[in-house]
Write a protein that holds these residues in place. Structure first.
Motif, PDB file in Angstrom:
ATOM      1  N   GLY A  22       0.459  -1.186  -0.089  1.00 56.32           N
ATOM      2  CA  GLY A  22      -0.423  -0.169  -0.176  1.00 56.32           C
ATOM      3  C   GLY A  22       1.217   1.121   0.093  1.00 56.32           C
ATOM      4  N   SER A  23       2.252   1.292   0.957  1.00 56.66           N
ATOM      5  CA  SER A  23       2.917   2.123   0.495  1.00 56.66           C
ATOM      6  C   SER A  23       3.765   2.965  -0.541  1.00 56.66           C
ATOM      7  N   ALA A  24       4.144   1.256  -1.469  1.00 50.19           N
ATOM      8  CA  ALA A  24       4.440   1.728  -2.263  1.00 50.19           C
ATOM      9  C   ALA A  24       3.675   1.884  -3.373  1.00 50.19           C
ATOM     10  N   VAL A  25       2.359   1.061  -3.508  1.00 49.13           N
ATOM     11  CA  VAL A  25       1.321   1.763  -4.650  1.00 49.13           C
ATOM     12  C   VAL A  25       0.414   2.940  -4.693  1.00 49.13           C
ATOM     13  N   GLY A  26       0.564   3.938  -5.237  1.00 50.57           N
ATOM     14  CA  GLY A  26       0.400   5.024  -4.679  1.00 50.57           C
ATOM     15  C   GLY A  26       0.502   6.266  -6.123  1.00 50.57           C
ATOM     16  N   LEU A  27       0.199   6.835  -6.000  1.00 46.24           N
ATOM     17  CA  LEU A  27       0.266   8.172  -7.117  1.00 46.24           C
ATOM     18  C   LEU A  27       1.188   8.092  -8.126  1.00 46.24           C
ATOM     19  N   GLY A  28       2.213   7.770  -7.453  1.00 45.16           N
ATOM     20  CA  GLY A  28       3.675   7.369  -8.346  1.00 45.16           C
ATOM     21  C   GLY A  28       3.121   6.396  -9.679  1.00 45.16           C
ATOM     22  N   ASN A  29       1.816   4.974  -8.964  1.00 46.53           N
ATOM     23  CA  ASN A  29       2.079   4.251 -10.130  1.00 46.53           C
ATOM     24  C   ASN A  29       0.723   4.834 -10.994  1.00 46.53           C
ATOM     25  N   LEU A  30      -0.062   5.832 -10.029  1.00 49.45           N
ATOM     26  CA  LEU A  30      -1.175   5.511 -11.813  1.00 49.45           C
ATOM     27  C   LEU A  30      -0.975   7.053 -12.044  1.00 49.45           C
ATOM     28  N   LEU A  99       8.668  16.885   2.695  1.00 49.98           N
ATOM     29  CA  LEU A  99       8.738  17.201   1.338  1.00 49.98           C
ATOM     30  C   LEU A  99       8.088  15.990   0.078  1.00 49.98           C
ATOM     31  N   ILE A 100       8.201  14.927   0.363  1.00 51.01           N
ATOM     32  CA  ILE A 100       6.836  14.497  -0.218  1.00 51.01           C
ATOM     33  C   ILE A 100       5.607  14.474   0.014  1.00 51.01           C
ATOM     34  N   MET A 101       5.201  14.561   1.148  1.00 50.06           N
ATOM     35  CA  MET A 101       3.600  14.535   1.507  1.00 50.06           C
ATOM     36  C   MET A 101       3.730  16.548   0.893  1.00 50.06           C
ATOM     37  N   PHE A 217      12.834   4.589  -7.755  1.00 57.80           N
ATOM     38  CA  PHE A 217      12.799   5.096  -5.634  1.00 57.80           C
ATOM     39  C   PHE A 217      11.586   5.166  -5.505  1.00 57.80           C
ATOM     40  N   PHE A 218      10.859   6.139  -6.080  1.00 57.91           N
ATOM     41  CA  PHE A 218       9.627   7.290  -5.374  1.00 57.91           C
ATOM     42  C   PHE A 218       8.742   5.601  -5.973  1.00 57.91           C
ATOM     43  N   SER A 219       8.142   4.922  -6.645  1.00 55.92           N
ATOM     44  CA  SER A 219       7.416   4.312  -6.635  1.00 55.92           C
ATOM     45  C   SER A 219       7.487   3.230  -5.441  1.00 55.92           C
ATOM     46  N   LEU A 220       8.612   2.183  -5.020  1.00 53.09           N
ATOM     47  CA  LEU A 220       9.004   1.197  -4.199  1.00 53.09           C
ATOM     48  C   LEU A 220       9.279   2.048  -2.688  1.00 53.09           C
ATOM     49  N   SER A 221       9.088   3.421  -2.507  1.00 57.65           N
ATOM     50  CA  SER A 221       9.124   3.921  -1.199  1.00 57.65           C
ATOM     51  C   SER A 221      10.259   4.126  -0.727  1.00 57.65           C
ATOM     52  N   GLY A 225      13.720   5.472   4.310  1.00 59.58           N
ATOM     53  CA  GLY A 225      13.103   4.926   5.497  1.00 59.58           C
ATOM     54  C   GLY A 225      11.925   4.787   5.566  1.00 59.58           C
ATOM     55  N   CYS A 226      10.975   4.727   4.552  1.00 63.29           N
ATOM     56  CA  CYS A 226       9.843   4.035   4.999  1.00 63.29           C
ATOM     57  C   CYS A 226       9.880   2.993   5.264  1.00 63.29           C
ATOM     58  N   MET A 227      10.776   2.113   4.147  1.00 60.43           N
ATOM     59  CA  MET A 227      10.548   0.107   4.410  1.00 60.43           C
ATOM     60  C   MET A 227      11.835  -0.676   5.929  1.00 60.43           C
ATOM     61  N   THR A 311      -3.030   5.168   1.288  1.00 63.53           N
ATOM     62  CA  THR A 311      -2.447   3.876   1.529  1.00 63.53           C
ATOM     63  C   THR A 311      -0.577   4.665   1.755  1.00 63.53           C
ATOM     64  N   SER A 312      -0.338   5.410   0.748  1.00 58.93           N
ATOM     65  CA  SER A 312       1.075   5.616   1.117  1.00 58.93           C
ATOM     66  C   SER A 312       1.012   7.319   1.934  1.00 58.93           C
ATOM     67  N   ALA A 313       0.622   7.830   1.562  1.00 58.08           N
ATOM     68  CA  ALA A 313       0.216   9.063   2.499  1.00 58.08           C
ATOM     69  C   ALA A 313       0.176   8.368   4.086  1.00 58.08           C
ATOM     70  N   ILE A 314      -0.258   7.256   4.785  1.00 61.33           N
ATOM     71  CA  ILE A 314      -0.430   7.003   5.989  1.00 61.33           C
ATOM     72  C   ILE A 314       1.384   6.466   6.395  1.00 61.33           C
ATOM     73  N   SER A 315       2.160   6.146   5.276  1.00 60.82           N
ATOM     74  CA  SER A 315       3.406   5.256   5.504  1.00 60.82           C
ATOM     75  C   SER A 315       4.452   6.216   5.326  1.00 60.82           C
ATOM     76  N   LEU A 316       4.382   7.821   5.365  1.00 57.86           N
ATOM     77  CA  LEU A 316       5.074   8.232   4.996  1.00 57.86           C
ATOM     78  C   LEU A 316       4.823   9.493   6.558  1.00 57.86           C
TER      79      LEU A 316
HETATM   80  N1  PHE Z   1       5.679   4.687  -3.243  1.00 52.31           N
HETATM   81  C1  PHE Z   1       4.709   5.638  -2.851  1.00 52.31           C
HETATM   82  C2  PHE Z   1       3.473   6.030  -4.586  1.00 52.31           C
HETATM   83  O1  PHE Z   1       4.071   5.398  -5.441  1.00 52.31           O
HETATM   84  C3  PHE Z   1       5.408   7.165  -3.060  1.00 52.31           C
HETATM   85  C4  PHE Z   1       6.237   7.012  -1.645  1.00 52.31           C
HETATM   86  C5  PHE Z   1       7.341   7.415  -2.133  1.00 52.31           C
HETATM   87  C6  PHE Z   1       5.291   6.685  -0.431  1.00 52.31           C
HETATM   88  C7  PHE Z   1       8.158   7.420  -0.739  1.00 52.31           C
HETATM   89  C8  PHE Z   1       6.328   6.638   0.040  1.00 52.31           C
HETATM   90  C9  PHE Z   1       7.304   7.148   0.332  1.00 52.31           C
HETATM   91  O2  PHE Z   1       3.346   7.388  -5.436  1.00 52.31           O
END
Ligand code: PHE
Length: 450
Positions: A22-30, A99-101, A217-221, A225-227, A311-316
């Motif tokens: 859920g952290s990984a799948v986010g706006l980056g994917n869509l 910064l990402i948030m 990097f962005f898409s996999l979070s 340090g998120c993971m 699900t990505s924002a909560i991980s951030l």
């Molecule tokens: N991986 C998320 C996305 O693809 C964004 C994200 C980046 C989330 C870094 C957590 C840490 O949208």
């Protein structure tokens, strides 16, 4: 122990994998992946992406989860525990989360606006340009998105993040499959598939490879340090190696499906495949408008975008919260509130940079390095995905490979030799040599040095 007071733990293995995916799948994917592929050589881009995903993405994923599970600490604390001199890398990760948030919550807010409008069949009537450049309305939606994120994080790892992910992730998957099937079965869908996937090697240059690496990097979070943080809530019974291919696998499948959901429909209705946020918010509503029963598909689509973003924002937010809980002894409730307030304050200039602050550039143009002038929103996106995340990943590889040591890492991965890790030798070479050198070279070529 009460989760809102203590650190918390994942309740189940599947819950952890869904939360991390859920952290990984986010706006980056869509919104990022499909248009980057479409613009940068189609299948050729997908190929470069997959190569970097395997060489760098999976390597760093396993390294981050291992550091997290071993130390049972937040990003900064994890580095500090293993070597005090390296704490700054974890600190950079916490900063990166802010910064990402800052821009992520703005786009999350847009998705809420579109979802609400789609429920009353009014989504095609939104003037995207007018909406995002207005001063107040987008900020109100950004605030709503921040509050939703905060509520989930407030309830902790098992009670908040894991529960929310277990509901949202399966729905998200079903929704995207429905939309992709609808899109690919429209008459004239082939032109979109051709645009999305037709390999064009001539488009691949240093800039495109850097963009693909930033996207990995962005898409996999990864790289901030998120993971590490999510890994720190794992117990010994978890399989780190399995997670480090399952999470990237799910992430890539959804990114690929997003392209199949978007482009065939765009082309079937003779629209231009605009790029970036414009594709999702300006073009798609028009496409849904032309489709039979389009209102239903629009509602499903924007709900899916909200789930992915949440699900990505909560991980951030969790990266920031865990830092305050572990390092500053703040309780979870207070930590998550402080985090989200700081984030919302940074989101204000990001949202305004679409309109009233459009002429304020915080990064000047540097033509020789392919860097255009950027306002808050674009600058935060650029600094994080193209600089801080790959740099964080590079440092992590050097740290695990040379400072903490792959022997100790492998000892953690194999639970002290109890479980097998057949690829241990290859992974060591990847962490110590291949991934750091690759990241460094991509940096150089992306900024026009080589
Ligand atoms: N991986 C998320 C996305 O693809 C964004 C994200 C980046 C989330 C870094 C957590 C840490 O949208």
């Amino acid at each position: 122990m009460n989760e809102i007071v203590g650190r918390g733990k994942w309740a189940t293995k599947a819950g952890f994998v869904l939360a991390a995916a859920g952290s990984a799948v986010g706006l980056g994917n869509l919104w990022k992946f499909p248009y980057m592929a479409g613009e940068n050589g189609g299948a050729a881009f997908v190929f470069v992406y997959l190569l970097l995903l395997v060489l760098i993405g999976m390597t760093v994923m396993l390294a981050e989860l291992t550091v997290g599970r071993h130390t049972q600490l937040d990003a900064l604390g994890a580095y500090k525990k293993l070597s005090a001199k390296w704490a700054w890398v974890g600190g950079m990760g916490v900063l990166c989360a802010f910064l990402i948030m800052a821009f992520y919550t703005v786009v999350g807010g847009w998705a809420i606006k579109y979802f609400v409008a789609s429920c009353t069949n009014a989504v095609a009537g939104i003037d995207f340009g007018a909406f995002i450049t207005a001063p107040m309305e987008p900020l109100v939606y950004t605030l709503v998105f921040c509050v939703l994120t905060w509520i989930i994080v407030y309830y902790g790892i098992g009670g908040g993040i894991e529960k929310a992910s277990k509901i949202m992730m399966p729905l998200l998957f079903i929704f995207i499959v429905i939309i992709a099937i609808r899109s690919c079965t429209l008459p004239g869908a082939g032109a979109g598939l051709n645009y999305y996937l037709n390999p064009d090697l001539s488009k691949i240059d240093g800039g495109v490879i850097l963009a693909a690496m930033g996207q990995v990097f962005f898409s996999l979070s990864l790289g901030m340090g998120c993971m590490i943080t999510y890994g720190s809530y794992l117990g010994e019974d978890s399989s780190l190696t399995q997670s480090s291919w399952m999470i990237p696998g799910l992430d890539t499948a959804i990114a690929f499906l997003a392209g199949l959901a978007i482009f065939p429909a765009v082309f079937a209705f003779g629209m231009e495949p605009g790029s970036g946020p414009g594709l999702m918010f300006a073009t798609l509503p028009q496409v849904f408008d032309k489709m039979p029963a389009g209102e239903i598909f629009a509602t499903i689509f924007f709900l899916l975008v909200i789930f992915a973003a949440l699900t990505s924002a909560i991980s951030l937010l969790e990266v920031v919260t865990a830092y305050l809980v572990d390092e500053k002894s703040v309780k979870r409730g207070g930590a998550s509130i402080l985090g989200i307030i700081g984030i919302f304050i940074l989101a204000i200039p990001c949202s305004l940079s679409m309109g009233s602050l459009a002429n304020v550039h915080i990064i000047p143009e540097i033509a020789s390095m392919n860097i255009p002038a950027m306002g808050f929103f674009d600058a935060f996106d650029f600094i994080t995905s193209k600089l801080m995340l790959p740099l964080g990943g590079l440092m992590l590889c050097i740290f695990v490979g040379w400072v903490w040591g792959t022997d100790k890492a492998i000892n953690e991965i194999t639970d002290g030799g109890l479980t097998s890790f057949p690829l241990a030798g290859i992974w060591s070479i990847l962490v110590k040599y291949i991934a750091p050198v690759a990241i460094f070279l991509v940096f150089l070529s992306g900024f026009g040095v080589i």
